[in-house]
Structures are given as C-alpha cells and as structure tokens.
Design a protein around this motif. Structure first.
Motif, PDB file in Angstrom:
ATOM      1  N   ILE B 107     -15.564  -2.991  -8.513  1.00  0.00           N
ATOM      2  CA  ILE B 107     -16.205  -2.412  -7.332  1.00  0.00           C
ATOM      3  C   ILE B 107     -16.434  -0.928  -7.598  1.00  0.00           C
ATOM      4  O   ILE B 107     -15.488  -0.173  -7.870  1.00  0.00           O
ATOM      5  CB  ILE B 107     -15.346  -2.650  -6.088  1.00  0.00           C
ATOM      6  N   HIS B 109     -17.186   1.784  -6.039  1.00  0.00           N
ATOM      7  CA  HIS B 109     -16.673   2.944  -5.296  1.00  0.00           C
ATOM      8  C   HIS B 109     -15.145   2.970  -5.239  1.00  0.00           C
ATOM      9  O   HIS B 109     -14.580   3.829  -4.585  1.00  0.00           O
ATOM     10  CB  HIS B 109     -17.275   2.992  -3.899  1.00  0.00           C
ATOM     11  N   LEU B 110     -14.506   2.016  -5.921  1.00  0.00           N
ATOM     12  CA  LEU B 110     -13.038   2.044  -5.980  1.00  0.00           C
ATOM     13  C   LEU B 110     -12.619   2.442  -7.394  1.00  0.00           C
ATOM     14  O   LEU B 110     -13.253   2.027  -8.372  1.00  0.00           O
ATOM     15  CB  LEU B 110     -12.466   0.668  -5.632  1.00  0.00           C
ATOM     16  N   VAL B 113      -7.208   1.710 -10.317  1.00  0.00           N
ATOM     17  CA  VAL B 113      -6.017   1.111  -9.714  1.00  0.00           C
ATOM     18  C   VAL B 113      -6.373   0.421  -8.401  1.00  0.00           C
ATOM     19  O   VAL B 113      -5.841  -0.641  -8.072  1.00  0.00           O
ATOM     20  CB  VAL B 113      -4.896   2.170  -9.550  1.00  0.00           C
ATOM     21  N   GLU B 114      -7.340   0.966  -7.673  1.00  0.00           N
ATOM     22  CA  GLU B 114      -7.759   0.317  -6.421  1.00  0.00           C
ATOM     23  C   GLU B 114      -8.445  -1.014  -6.694  1.00  0.00           C
ATOM     24  O   GLU B 114      -8.282  -1.980  -5.941  1.00  0.00           O
ATOM     25  CB  GLU B 114      -8.698   1.245  -5.634  1.00  0.00           C
ATOM     26  N   MET B 117      -5.790  -3.348  -7.058  1.00  0.00           N
ATOM     27  CA  MET B 117      -5.110  -3.597  -5.785  1.00  0.00           C
ATOM     28  C   MET B 117      -5.901  -4.516  -4.852  1.00  0.00           C
ATOM     29  O   MET B 117      -5.326  -5.192  -4.000  1.00  0.00           O
ATOM     30  CB  MET B 117      -4.826  -2.263  -5.078  1.00  0.00           C
ATOM     31  N   VAL B 118      -7.228  -4.540  -5.015  1.00  0.00           N
ATOM     32  CA  VAL B 118      -8.036  -5.449  -4.194  1.00  0.00           C
ATOM     33  C   VAL B 118      -7.549  -6.885  -4.365  1.00  0.00           C
ATOM     34  O   VAL B 118      -7.395  -7.629  -3.393  1.00  0.00           O
ATOM     35  CB  VAL B 118      -9.536  -5.327  -4.577  1.00  0.00           C
ATOM     36  N   ALA B 119      -7.269  -7.251  -5.626  1.00  0.00           N
ATOM     37  CA  ALA B 119      -6.798  -8.616  -5.875  1.00  0.00           C
ATOM     38  C   ALA B 119      -5.420  -8.848  -5.254  1.00  0.00           C
ATOM     39  O   ALA B 119      -5.129  -9.926  -4.753  1.00  0.00           O
ATOM     40  CB  ALA B 119      -6.760  -8.891  -7.374  1.00  0.00           C
ATOM     41  N   TYR B 121      -4.394  -7.276  -2.569  1.00  0.00           N
ATOM     42  CA  TYR B 121      -4.602  -7.263  -1.123  1.00  0.00           C
ATOM     43  C   TYR B 121      -4.991  -8.641  -0.614  1.00  0.00           C
ATOM     44  O   TYR B 121      -4.436  -9.135   0.369  1.00  0.00           O
ATOM     45  CB  TYR B 121      -5.676  -6.234  -0.779  1.00  0.00           C
ATOM     46  N   TYR B 122      -5.928  -9.309  -1.320  1.00  0.00           N
ATOM     47  CA  TYR B 122      -6.359 -10.613  -0.833  1.00  0.00           C
ATOM     48  C   TYR B 122      -5.393 -11.724  -1.238  1.00  0.00           C
ATOM     49  O   TYR B 122      -5.472 -12.829  -0.744  1.00  0.00           O
ATOM     50  CB  TYR B 122      -7.791 -10.910  -1.298  1.00  0.00           C
ATOM     51  N   PRO B 126      -0.850  -5.297  -1.235  1.00  0.00           N
ATOM     52  CA  PRO B 126      -1.141  -4.320  -2.279  1.00  0.00           C
ATOM     53  C   PRO B 126       0.112  -3.511  -2.612  1.00  0.00           C
ATOM     54  O   PRO B 126       0.891  -3.161  -1.725  1.00  0.00           O
ATOM     55  CB  PRO B 126      -2.228  -3.429  -1.670  1.00  0.00           C
ATOM     56  N   GLU B 128       0.844  -0.362  -5.170  1.00  0.00           N
ATOM     57  CA  GLU B 128       0.200   0.538  -6.115  1.00  0.00           C
ATOM     58  C   GLU B 128       1.004   0.683  -7.408  1.00  0.00           C
ATOM     59  O   GLU B 128       0.440   0.712  -8.505  1.00  0.00           O
ATOM     60  CB  GLU B 128      -0.043   1.910  -5.469  1.00  0.00           C
ATOM     61  N   ARG B 163      -6.825  -6.842 -13.317  1.00  0.00           N
ATOM     62  CA  ARG B 163      -7.041  -7.416 -11.989  1.00  0.00           C
ATOM     63  C   ARG B 163      -6.833  -8.934 -12.014  1.00  0.00           C
ATOM     64  O   ARG B 163      -6.221  -9.508 -11.104  1.00  0.00           O
ATOM     65  CB  ARG B 163      -8.466  -7.099 -11.509  1.00  0.00           C
TER      66      ARG B 163
END
Ligand SMILES: Nc1ncnc2c1ncn2[C@@H]1O[C@H](COP(=O)(O)OP(=O)(O)O)[C@@H](O)[C@H]1O
Ligand SMILES: [Mg+2]
Lengths: 432, 234
Positions: B107, B109-110, B113-114, B117-119, B121-122, B126, B128, B163
């Motif tokens: 993605i 705009h992430l 590490v973000e 973290m998306v993976a 999160y879903y 998350p 870090e 990820r």
C-alpha cells in the motif's frame, strides 16, 4: 491501526480528496445560506411587505359600525374620532415589537383660494398625518412612526416635510396639475367656519393612490382647519403577523368564544387579529380590524419563498451527492489494487467499507465545516443584497446542515460501496 | 526424474495439507484449469511451471481462496473450500494462507512496517514490535519507516514476504515472486524461502525460471489447464 491507515490515506490522493471536500463545501455553503435565510426570512419578507401598506386599520367605534352597516358611510363617520393622545399607548402593547409602523389620519374637505381662483374655487381633501413622529415605547425605547416609512414608495418632488412644519403641505400630482399649483406656491386653505391657513407647497406627491388628488399636511394643521384639536379619524398599523389559522379566524369573529387556554395561545401569538385586539385595549372607543387580503397574501408569499429556498437546498445537495458519488467511484477504481490487497490479507467487505467511509467522512466533514463557514457569509450577502439587512442564523441551521452533510456523504458513498463489495481481489491483484 | 501424463496422487501417510480433485475453472468455453488433481503434503516446497496462460495464476487463486473452481473439490487443511461463501473464504485466507505477488502490492501510502501491520490488523491485533521483528528477519530492520516508493524492487518484495509470513500461515503461495527482481535480489528471496522450508512451512511457488523451479522438492508443469509433467528434485 484503523486511524493510522485513514490518516495515511488522507495525505495522498490529494486532488481527488480536495475535489470531494470542495464539492461538500459548495453543497454545505448553499444549504447553510438557504436554510439560514429561510428560517430568518419570515421577518424579512414581512418587513418588505409592509411597503404594501398597513395590515390593521383602527377606526372610531361609531364609524366602524356605520361602515359595516352602509357601504358608503365614510362621510357620516367623519364626526366620530379617536384621540391623538391615545396613540402613545400603541408601542406599549404585548406585541409592540411586531409593530413595524403606524400613522394617524384626519381628513377634512377644504376650499383652495389661489390668486387666480375664479368664481368657483377648487375644493380638495386635506389629510393630516404624522410624518416621522418620535414616541417612547414601554421599555423606554424610542420608536418613530409616520408616513415617511409607511409610504416609502411615494415619490415626493421637493422632499418630505416634518411634523413641526405646520405652514407647509404636500400636494398630489393630479391636484397640482388641475389647479396649476407648483412647488413654492402659497395656498390659502379654507376649512370653513372662518378657519383658514396659508400653506406653502413644499413638495408634489407622485403615486397612484387617492393622495394624488389630495393635500397632505402635518396632523396639527388639519386638526386646526377642521376644528378638531386632538382628534384622529383613523390609524393605519403595519405589523408583522403570523398567518391566520383556525384559532385566529374563530377569535377574529368573536374573542369571547375561546376557552381560557385558547385565549392565552391566541393572545400570545402574533396573529393580525390578536394584535388588533390588543390595539382595541389601549385605544379609547376604537375598533381595530385586520385588513385581510394583505395579511393572507403575506403569509402565502412567505410560504412560497421558503418552499423555493428548500427546493434550492435540496437540489444543491442532490447535485453534491451525485458529484461525490462520481469522484468516489473514480477514486475507488484507482485504488482497486490496494482494496484487493486488503481483502486478500483477510479484510472483510465490511471492514474495507468502514475504512473508505471513514476517509470519506473525514474529508466530507472538513468540506462541510468549511462550507458552513462560507454559507454564513453567503447568507449575509443574500441578506444585504435582497433585504438590505443581516440574517440572524439560528442554531437549527447548524443542526440541519450537520445532518444533511451526513446524508450527502452516505448517499454519495453508496455507489462506491457497492463497487467495493463487488471487487474481487483475484481480478485486481494479478493485473488483468 | 519421472514424467507422467496425469498427476495421480501418490500415497502419503499423513493427510495432505492441500488436496485438489478434478478441479476445473472455466471462463466461458475456455478451461483455464481442466480437471486438475494433486496433493501437497505439509512441509513440501512445490514449484509450478508452465507457459503464460497455462492456468498457473488461476490455480493459485483457487488454492489461496481468492477464487472458486467451476467444479471439483479442494481440501485445505482438512476443510472443503470449493463451496464456501466469500466470508468463510476470507476467514480461511486470513488464518491459513500467506500471499506473495510478482508486483508486491504494497500500500503506497503506508510505510514498510505499517504494510506488515495491515496483515496483523485484519488477522488479529497489530503489534508494531512483532512487525519490526518480521522486517528484521528479511533484512529490512533499517527500512521500517520507508514508503514503498523509497524502496528498491527487492526490498519491496521482502516487505511483501514479511507481510505474508507475519501471521505464521501454514501455506505460503508465491506467484512469480522473482519475476520482477534482479539476480542478487532473487538470491535473497530464495534464501528466505529456503529458511521457511527448513522451518516446515508449505510453499507453492509459481515461476518461469527453471533455476527457481529446481529449488522445490517437486515441480509440476501446467499447459492449457492440464498437468503435463511432474518432476521430483534432489
Ligand atoms: N477472469 C478471467 N476471465 C477470462 N479469462 C481468464 C480470466 N482469468 C484467466 N483467464 C484465462 O485463463 C487462462 C489461464 O490464465 P492464468 O491462470 O492467468 O495463466 P498463467 O498465470 O499461467 O499465465 C488464460 O487463457 C487467461 O486468459
Ligand atoms: Mg500468471
């Protein structure tokens, strides 16, 4: 993480976000201005309509009965009168604030003795009135009442006169033509029984009403000519009124027929009839009557104006929703790989929709807030351009705009949400 | 080296992690997969090869729960997934499968590490620190706060791998993972896969590159939706 993603997303795709925010700004701006004006326009339109004249006429008791009995009894009635001293009570009634203006009238038939008058000198009616009379209200506030504002549409060549100009008069244009009178002439006006006065013509009135054939002079001048010191033949009152409903109509027929609580409601509502009733209370031997046609047309013009503003609001918001739907759909299409990826790592449709809605909501609300601010300014522009006054924007406008912005955001988001739900990661992730 | 016409399942002791029976995917009259059957035991590194348009990606999509077969049976970790709805598929995908793409699909705009973290999160929560540890394992500890646009292709692919691995999937699917990489980065990625394989993760890697294909313990060749060849290495 959710808000971290929202925040990160908000800082990119700037152009499309700015477009969405601007669209919302425009919609909210128009909605704020229109609703602001709409909720405040009642008073404004009424104030405008006062130019069409009084909506309540006060007559002496005897005269009122006679005019009711005989259509053409005005002449008979001329002897009954109101007291000029009572008029000071008008600004003290319950609905005094709604009284925009009022003026007394006293008419008298006079003979005009000009230098070149032949064997039968012309006769005319002279009307005595207030031009701009200072009064003190119940709360100690000063009010000005009189013809200059009640007949603001009169065109007066040479200019208006003041209440203390007892040696001056205005002459109607027809009369001036017929009798060969010009500004600056001095007329000897004979009121009969040896009462006569020299009046200098200060102005000529151009209007389509009866005054075109009349003389208009300060009230005290006419009282002296008619030998009716302190007397007034009729008072016209211009008041801001609430359109009549059933209660108002019943009360107008007979106030006694109301129950105590109905009476209370009626008395404390600014119906033309309740204002008239309150005028009766402070004026001796007077009968105040709403002039119906005017009052009702005021109400209906007002309702139509407000309906128009509602329509403009609805249309502009619908246009915003459509534009936002377009921009959103384009933006979702552009971001299809990103959305597909979120789904591929396990995001459910609902979470993706929530994410996009949150981004959209923040963008839209920012635009909406900006639009509300601009709309407040725009309302003032409309107020000054159309009504020559500021608009007092009410809290209900802010509340309505918040709700409407929310509705527009959701409505604008629906097509892209459907697209989001239909988007299959397999189709977008391998670049087919 | 053995070469056979159809992939008859070889008898194995434990039930396979993945099992396909007569899986067909049709797009109109075109059969992207035509009655494909295969078993993948847990811990295997399987390479899939074949010319462009032979059905490799279609196969990966079905195994990765991104798509459903037109007919046939797919068993993943004991669950039959052929008839599942979108929501159930996304649950299995989240818990069982890690996906690695040729085009990385980070993605934009992430930061690195973000993106990891998306993976998380879903999947669950998350974390870090854990996401940074995963980047460390692919050699990107010092790139954690870089945006994808600030990373080289090889680095982006390593973020994508981090990820895919962050939730400890039992099955990792990689569709042409080295297709966009130079030789040096290809070696780094293959080294990561070797480590994964040693740790016991099941790997299915689609590739054009014979050298990459030879890394797997077994190689299956597809053509026109059919399994045309099966080769055992080492
Ligand atoms: N969504 C789709 N619609 C129509 N045809 C498709 C679709 N996806 C794949 N195909 C076709 O199925 C065949 C196999 O495609 P794919 O699995 O992507 O091949 P590979 O990955 O081996 O290059 C190709 O002929 C392709 O054109
Ligand atoms: Mg492919």
């Amino acid at each position: 993480m959710f808000w971290r993603m929202v925040r990160a997303a908000l800082t990119r795709q700037r152009t499309s976000r700015v477009m969405i925010a601007l669209t919302m700004t425009l919609g909210a701006c128009v909605a704020t201005a229109m609703l602001g004006v709409m909720f405040d326009v009642g008073d404004k339109v009424n104030a405008e309509l006062k130019a069409y004249g009084a909506n309540i006429v006060v007559q002496p008791k005897g005269a009122a009965v006679l005019t009711d009995l005989y259509d053409d009894a005005a002449a008979l009635a001329s002897t009954a009168s109101l007291r000029e001293s009572d008029l000071a009570n008008i600004p003290t009634i319950f609905w005094a604030h709604n009284i925009v203006d009022f003026a007394p009238f006293l008419e008298h038939r006079v003979t005009l003795l000009t230098d070149d008058a032949g064997p039968s000198p012309p006769q005319a009616t002279i009307v005595g009135t207030w031009f701009a009379h200072e009064l003190m209200g119940a709360a100690g506030q000063h009010t000005t009442a009189g013809l200059i504002s009640m007949r603001s549409w009169w065109q007066v060549d040479g200019g208006w006169i003041a209440d203390q100009d007892e040696g001056l008069a205005l002459v109607g244009a027809n009369l001036a033509d017929a009798a060969g009178i010009a500004i600056g002439d001095t007329l000897t006006v004979d009121g009969g029984q040896g009462r006569s006065r020299d009046l200098r013509v200060a102005g000529i009135i151009h209007s389509s009403g009866p005054e075109s054939d009349q003389l208009v002079a300060p009230l005290s001048t006419v009282q002296a000519l008619a030998g009716r010191a302190g007397e007034v033949g009729r008072v016209e009152v211009a008041a801001l009124t609430t359109p009549d409903n059933d209660l108002a109509r019943r009360a107008a027929r007979n106030p006694e027929s109301l129950s105590v609580s109905e009476m209370e409601t009626w008395y404390c509502t600014a119906y033309a009839s309740s204002i008239a009733y309150q005028l009766d209370e402070v004026l001796t031997d007077a009968v105040a009557k709403p002039v119906r046609q005017v009052t009702e047309s005021e109400g209906s013009i007002l309702a139509k104006t407000q309906l128009l503003m509602l329509l403009v609001t609805a249309l502009s918001l619908a246009a915003s929703a459509l534009a936002i739907a377009n921009l959103m759909t384009a933006s979702v299409m552009e971001r299809a790989p990103e959305i597909g990826l979120l789904k591929a790592v396990g995001a459910r449709d609902g979470s993706v929709v929530g994410l996009i809605l949150a981004e959209m909501g923040v963008t839209g609300l920012a635009g909406g807030a900006l639009g509300y601010g601009l709309g407040l300014g725009f309302a003032q522009v409309i107020g000054h351009a159309v009504f020559g006054e500021s608009i007092a924007v009410r809290p209900i406008v802010a509340a309505s705009v918040v709700v409407l912005v929310g509705v527009v955001i959701v409505a604008g988001a629906i097509p892209s949400i459907r697209m989001l739900a239909r988007l299959r990661p397999a189709d977008v992730l391998h670049g087919r | 080296m053995t070469s056979i016409e159809t992939a008859a399942p070889r008898p194995t002791e434990a039930p396979p992690l993945l099992s396909l029976r007569n899986v067909t995917k049709a797009y109109g009259s075109l059969k992207a997969l035509d009655a494909v059957s295969m078993d993948v035991p847990a811990g295997e590194w399987l390479s899939i090869v074949g010319p462009s348009g032979s059905g490799k990606t279609t196969l990966m999509n079905i195994v990765g729960c991104l798509d459903r077969p037109t007919s046939g049976e797919v068993l993943l970790a004991g669950h039959s997934i052929a008839g599942l709805g979108g929501r159930a598929l996304s649950d299995i995908r989240r818990t069982t499968v890690g996906l690695i793409f040729q085009k990385f699909h980070l993605i934009a705009h992430l930061n690195a590490v973000e993106n990891v973290m998306v993976a998380q999160y879903y999947h669950s929560m998350p974390d870090e620190a854990e996401a940074r540890a995963a980047l460390d394992r692919v050699g990107l500890a010092d790139r954690a706060t870089h945006l994808p646009s600030q990373l080289s292709g090889g680095e982006q692919q390593r973020v994508c791998i981090a990820r895919a691995l962050i939730n400890y999937p039992r099955l990792v699917l990689a569709d042409e993972p080295t297709g966009n990489l130079d030789a040096a980065n290809e070696h780094i990625v293959l080294e990561l896969f070797r480590r994964l394989h040693e740790e016991g993760t099941t790997l299915i890697v689609v590739t054009h590159d014979p050298e990459v294909a030879r890394e797997g313990g077994r190689e299956i060749a597809l053509d026109h939706g059919h399994v045309v060849r099966e080769v055992h290495h080492g």
